[in-house]
Structures are given as C-alpha cells and as structure tokens.
Design a protein around this motif. Structure first.
Motif, short mmCIF file in Angstrom:
data_model
loop_
_atom_site.label_atom_id
_atom_site.label_comp_id
_atom_site.label_asym_id
_atom_site.label_seq_id
_atom_site.Cartn_x
_atom_site.Cartn_y
_atom_site.Cartn_z
N LYS A 143 0.81 -1.22 0.00
CA LYS A 143 0.00 0.00 0.00
C LYS A 143 0.85 1.27 0.00
O LYS A 143 0.48 2.28 0.63
CB LYS A 143 -0.97 0.00 1.17
CG LYS A 143 -2.03 -1.10 1.10
CD LYS A 143 -2.97 -1.06 2.28
CE LYS A 143 -4.15 -2.01 2.10
NZ LYS A 143 -3.78 -3.39 1.73
N MET A 144 1.98 1.23 -0.69
CA MET A 144 2.80 2.42 -0.87
C MET A 144 2.52 3.02 -2.24
O MET A 144 2.25 2.31 -3.20
CB MET A 144 4.29 2.08 -0.74
CG MET A 144 4.69 1.57 0.63
SD MET A 144 6.49 1.26 0.75
CE MET A 144 7.12 2.94 0.81
N ILE A 145 2.58 4.34 -2.31
CA ILE A 145 2.47 5.01 -3.61
C ILE A 145 3.78 4.75 -4.35
O ILE A 145 4.85 5.06 -3.85
CB ILE A 145 2.23 6.51 -3.43
CG1 ILE A 145 0.91 6.74 -2.69
CG2 ILE A 145 2.21 7.22 -4.78
CD1 ILE A 145 0.64 8.19 -2.34
N ARG A 146 3.69 4.16 -5.53
CA ARG A 146 4.91 3.74 -6.22
C ARG A 146 5.12 4.52 -7.52
O ARG A 146 4.19 5.03 -8.14
CB ARG A 146 4.83 2.24 -6.55
CG ARG A 146 3.68 1.92 -7.48
CD ARG A 146 3.49 0.45 -7.74
NE ARG A 146 2.41 0.26 -8.72
CZ ARG A 146 2.02 -0.91 -9.19
NH1 ARG A 146 2.61 -2.03 -8.78
NH2 ARG A 146 1.05 -0.98 -10.08
N GLY A 147 6.37 4.61 -7.91
CA GLY A 147 6.75 5.22 -9.18
C GLY A 147 7.91 4.45 -9.77
O GLY A 147 8.66 3.79 -9.04
N ALA A 148 8.07 4.53 -11.08
CA ALA A 148 9.16 3.82 -11.77
C ALA A 148 10.10 4.83 -12.41
O ALA A 148 9.66 5.87 -12.92
CB ALA A 148 8.59 2.87 -12.82
N TYR A 149 11.40 4.51 -12.40
CA TYR A 149 12.35 5.42 -13.04
C TYR A 149 13.28 4.68 -13.99
O TYR A 149 13.54 3.48 -13.85
CB TYR A 149 13.12 6.23 -12.01
CG TYR A 149 14.19 5.52 -11.22
CD1 TYR A 149 15.52 5.48 -11.66
CD2 TYR A 149 13.90 4.93 -9.98
CE1 TYR A 149 16.51 4.87 -10.92
CE2 TYR A 149 14.90 4.32 -9.23
CZ TYR A 149 16.20 4.29 -9.70
OH TYR A 149 17.18 3.69 -8.96
N HIS A 150 13.77 5.43 -14.96
CA HIS A 150 14.71 4.92 -15.97
C HIS A 150 16.05 5.59 -15.80
O HIS A 150 16.14 6.82 -15.75
CB HIS A 150 14.17 5.20 -17.38
CG HIS A 150 15.17 4.89 -18.46
ND1 HIS A 150 15.41 3.60 -18.91
CD2 HIS A 150 16.01 5.70 -19.18
CE1 HIS A 150 16.34 3.64 -19.86
NE2 HIS A 150 16.72 4.90 -20.04
N TYR A 151 17.11 4.80 -15.71
CA TYR A 151 18.48 5.34 -15.65
C TYR A 151 18.97 5.58 -17.07
O TYR A 151 19.16 4.63 -17.84
CB TYR A 151 19.40 4.38 -14.90
CG TYR A 151 20.81 4.92 -14.73
CD1 TYR A 151 21.13 5.72 -13.65
CD2 TYR A 151 21.81 4.62 -15.66
CE1 TYR A 151 22.41 6.22 -13.49
CE2 TYR A 151 23.08 5.12 -15.50
CZ TYR A 151 23.38 5.92 -14.41
OH TYR A 151 24.65 6.42 -14.26
N TYR A 152 19.17 6.84 -17.41
CA TYR A 152 19.49 7.24 -18.78
C TYR A 152 20.98 7.16 -19.05
O TYR A 152 21.80 7.69 -18.28
CB TYR A 152 19.00 8.66 -19.01
CG TYR A 152 19.07 9.13 -20.45
CD1 TYR A 152 18.04 8.88 -21.33
CD2 TYR A 152 20.17 9.86 -20.92
CE1 TYR A 152 18.08 9.33 -22.65
CE2 TYR A 152 20.23 10.31 -22.23
CZ TYR A 152 19.18 10.04 -23.08
OH TYR A 152 19.24 10.48 -24.39
N ARG A 153 21.34 6.51 -20.15
CA ARG A 153 22.73 6.46 -20.61
C ARG A 153 22.89 7.44 -21.76
O ARG A 153 22.33 7.25 -22.84
CB ARG A 153 23.09 5.05 -21.06
CG ARG A 153 23.24 4.05 -19.91
CD ARG A 153 23.52 2.66 -20.45
NE ARG A 153 23.79 1.69 -19.38
CZ ARG A 153 23.77 0.38 -19.56
NH1 ARG A 153 23.47 -0.13 -20.76
NH2 ARG A 153 24.03 -0.43 -18.56
N PRO A 154 23.68 8.51 -21.57
CA PRO A 154 23.77 9.58 -22.56
C PRO A 154 24.28 9.14 -23.92
O PRO A 154 23.96 9.77 -24.93
CB PRO A 154 24.76 10.57 -21.92
CG PRO A 154 24.68 10.28 -20.46
CD PRO A 154 24.44 8.82 -20.35
N ASN A 155 25.07 8.07 -23.98
CA ASN A 155 25.68 7.67 -25.24
C ASN A 155 24.89 6.59 -25.99
O ASN A 155 25.39 6.01 -26.94
CB ASN A 155 27.11 7.19 -24.99
CG ASN A 155 27.97 8.28 -24.36
OD1 ASN A 155 28.15 9.36 -24.92
ND2 ASN A 155 28.48 8.03 -23.17
#
Length: 287
Positions: A143-155
C-alpha cells in the motif's frame, strides 16, 4: 726576552630571545585548537536536538544488536526530517537493495511513516532492473504510492531507451509519473545533443502515458545543464551536502541522504522528501 702573547678581547654578544608571535609554533597550535573547539561546539549546538535523539534512541540497540541493519548514520538526517514535519517521506530502490521484505517497510526510526517509493525499472536501451517486477508488486501490496524510473545512458539511443521503459512499466491509477534519471555527461556528443536526446525520451514517454515525466538529477547538474531549458518539468533533486537542510521551493522531491536504514531492507537506502503532504502527493499521481 719573553714574548708577550697578545690576548684578544672577546666581546660577548647576547642573543635576545624572540618574543612569541601569533605565527610561532605554540601559539599557532593553540589558536588552531581553540578555533576547532569553538567550531565543534557551534556544530554540536546547532545539531543538539539530533544528537540528543540519536544517542538516547540508539545506545542500547547498538550495543545489543550490532548485526541489525544500520539506522540513519548521519545526525543531519534526523535534523532534516524534523525540519520537514508534515511533509511526505519515501524511498527509492533498485536491485542493489537485494530482496526487499516489503511487509516490513513502514517507517524511518520508528517515527516517520514511508508513503512512497520510486523503483528502478530500466537502464539504457537494453537492461531491465533484475528486481523490478518483484519490487513493483511488493510496493503495491504494501500500500505504498509507487513510481518507476529509468536510468538514462547519454551515449545510447534515446528512443530505444524510452521504448524499453514503456515495454517494462505499466502504470496504474494512483502511481506516480514516470521518472527520467540523468546523472552522467556524454562522452562522444555535445551537451546540445544530450539535451535533444533527453527531450526525445521525455516526449516519447509522455505521449505513451499521457502524463509529463519527472526529471531526477543532482543539484549541480540541474543548475548547470537543465534548469533553464527544462523549466517546464518538475524535478527530483539529489543533494546530500551538510549545509543543505531544507528542500528548495522549486524542487518536487529532494533525495537528502543515501545512508538510511529501513526495516525489511538490508544495507543503506536513499530517503526522499516530497514538497508537500500526503494528500498533495496523491494529487500528482496518475488518474
């Protein structure tokens, strides 16, 4: 006839002792020592509440339960949490936290409820976080508010990175907007091309989910490269510096430490403060 031996008169020259100056060894050491004591006293006074809490709360536990996961190690962390009483507090996790026992993840220091968690989903154009599915489901069940993230690789290609995130993450009502995590500078391209790639990722993800993403980065990176050109986006800023004790007005989230311990998680974990209370946090979730 005796030869007389001429005796030279010897003039004794007395050396005068130099008077001690502020630059002489003993006085200089004394001055430095006094300054350090004064500095430590000032810091101790400033953090008196945190220190009192830290030692009174932790003393028995440390002596008796040395094998337990570490509690917040920096007294500053408690000071920050005290200053943000009423604001929503949460975590961010990835495979580096290992297998999280989500049913135990509830509070910091048995005092501050944990309302939300950001979970790493993807890295670059071709790698999924090994524990994403497990964490994504576990946070929901807890019951936690969740979010997803993306680790961006600049190259790497920004569109391919966005497509991987979209294939991996299905957002539901009540989830937080997607997050783009940018921390590194490119090796083989200009800053302008980096910004172009970031915009492509952001636009692709926003078009798919129908909600504008949040950008995560360090404060220095934000000030130097993103603040002006990405001013229409909301930011989640990382800053662990000793002098920073309050969230800035233009930050949506503040990652203020990477050295916290939480029940159900082995080792250190990042802690974040939302710039509002729980009801305001719910307001920005996906509908």
């Amino acid at each position: 006839m005796r030869k007389q031996t001429a005796r030279r008169k010897t003039t004794l020259v007395r050396k005068h002792k130099k008077k001690a100056t502020v630059f002489s060894g003993k006085v200089l050491r004394y001055s430095i020592g006094t300054l350090l004591v004064a500095l430590m006293t000032a810091v101790g006074y400033h953090y008196r509440d945190g220190l009192a809490y830290y030692f009174s709360f932790k003393s028995d536990k440390i002596l008796q339960e040395e094998t337990e996961a570490k509690r917040i190690s920096d007294v500053r962390n408690f000071q920050v949490l005290e200053k943000h009483e009423g604001k929503s507090v949460g975590l961010d996790v990835s495979e580096y936290q290992g297998k999280i026992r989500w049913t135990y993840v509830d509070t910091l220091e048995n005092k501050y409820p944990l309302h939300f968690v950001f979970i790493r989903a993807t890295v670059g154009k071709d790698r999924k976080d090994r524990n994403f599915e497990r964490n994504w489901l576990g946070a929901k069940e807890n019951k936690m508010i969740r979010g997803a993230y993306h680790y961006y690789r600049p190259n790497e290609n920004s569109i391919e990175q966005a497509q991987l995130f979209i294939k991996t993450v299905t957002l539901q009502k009540g989830d937080l907007p997607p997050v783009l995590d940018i921390e590194k500078l490119p090796k083989n391209q200009s800053i302008e091309n980096l910004k172009l790639g970031l915009k492509r990722w952001l636009n692709t993800v926003e078009s798919h989910y129908g909600v504008r993403p949040i950008i995560y980065t360090g404060e220095r990176y934000y000030d130097d490269f993103l603040k002006e050109e990405f001013g229409d986006y909301l930011f989640w800023i990382a800053n662990y510096n000793f002098y920073r004790e309050e969230i800035a007005k233009d930050w949506l989230f503040w990652q203020f430490t990477e050295k916290a311990s939480v029940p159900g998680i082995n080792g250190n974990v990042d802690v974040n403060i939302y710039n509002g209370d729980l009801e305001q946090l719910r307001y920005i979730t996906v509908e």
